[in-house]
Enzyme design. Sequence first.
Site, PDB file in Angstrom:
ATOM      1  CE1 TYR A  86      23.285   7.442 -39.157  1.00 13.05           C
ATOM      2  CE2 TYR A  86      22.788   5.224 -39.920  1.00 13.05           C
ATOM      3  CZ  TYR A  86      22.575   6.257 -39.029  1.00 13.05           C
ATOM      4  OH  TYR A  86      21.675   6.107 -38.003  1.00 13.05           O
ATOM      5  CG  ASP A  87      26.479   5.367 -48.194  1.00 11.39           C
ATOM      6  OD1 ASP A  87      26.881   4.692 -47.212  1.00 11.39           O
ATOM      7  OD2 ASP A  87      26.055   4.852 -49.239  1.00 11.39           O
ATOM      8  CE  LYS A 104      28.174   2.357 -49.975  1.00 11.32           C
ATOM      9  NZ  LYS A 104      26.737   2.458 -49.831  1.00 11.32           N
ATOM     10  NE  ARG A 139      24.596  -4.036 -47.781  1.00 13.46           N
ATOM     11  CZ  ARG A 139      24.508  -2.765 -47.400  1.00 13.46           C
ATOM     12  NH1 ARG A 139      24.969  -1.799 -48.167  1.00 13.46           N
ATOM     13  NH2 ARG A 139      23.963  -2.442 -46.254  1.00 13.46           N
ATOM     14  CG  ASN A 195      17.502  -1.247 -48.869  1.00 11.28           C
ATOM     15  OD1 ASN A 195      17.865  -0.683 -49.902  1.00 11.28           O
ATOM     16  ND2 ASN A 195      17.759  -0.761 -47.672  1.00 11.28           N
ATOM     17  CG  PHE A 238      21.562   3.318 -49.240  1.00  9.16           C
ATOM     18  CD1 PHE A 238      21.251   2.539 -48.131  1.00  9.16           C
ATOM     19  CD2 PHE A 238      22.371   2.761 -50.225  1.00  9.16           C
ATOM     20  CE1 PHE A 238      21.747   1.245 -48.004  1.00  9.16           C
ATOM     21  CE2 PHE A 238      22.858   1.465 -50.111  1.00  9.16           C
ATOM     22  CZ  PHE A 238      22.553   0.711 -48.998  1.00  9.16           C
ATOM     23  CG  ASP A 269      20.914  -5.720 -39.371  1.00  9.41           C
ATOM     24  OD1 ASP A 269      20.319  -4.858 -40.066  1.00  9.41           O
ATOM     25  OD2 ASP A 269      20.977  -5.634 -38.137  1.00  9.41           O
ATOM     26  CE  LYS A 279      20.659  -3.108 -46.041  1.00  8.17           C
ATOM     27  NZ  LYS A 279      20.272  -3.992 -44.915  1.00  8.17           N
TER      28      LYS A 279
END
Length: 192
Positions: A150-151, A171, A177, A9, A148, A68, A12
């Site tokens: 639900y941001d 962010k 994260r 991803n 990306f 996750d 991420k």
Amino acid sequence: MELIFASNNINKINEIRLLLPKNIELLSLNDIGCIEDIAETENTIEGNAILKANYVTQNYGYDCFADDSGLEVDVLNGEPGVFSARYAGESKNDDDNMNKLLLNLKDKTNRKANFKTVICLNIKGKQNLFTGIIEGKITTEKKGNFGFGYDPIFIPDGYDITFAEFDAFEKTKISHRGIAVKKLINHLSRYF
């Protein structure tokens, strides 16, 4: 030090790279020749992080970490939770997921939610878990062009803008994260 992140991803990977010290080179699954989409079959966020890290360690022989994440909405009893990426179906479409969530919250006044990330690190035969949680609320409409998942509908407590309105660096400093990655880096400092 090279460190394998059990993900392809790119969003991420880019977020985590912003936080890592320069002496850690982050490699993706692609970089080690793993092109499989590791199925997230566990029923918890922790379980999926462990499953992905163990998959890479067992099948490729690398020390690695996996994560996750999930969005947990209070009034929906923690939904979408572990199913956040596929809330609206297996296509894993961010807009469809957000639309379903906004529809499910349409008549709800309690919009409290949290984002949760669990990182599983397999290194030198040991396994450690690092958790990051940020509290916030769900908006009634999408706002912002960054981020990306639900941001565009999540506003962290203490702010009046969505994660999608933050630039990437800002962010990562406060996100779920980011919190988990800081704990990971602190732990890794003993190895370099």
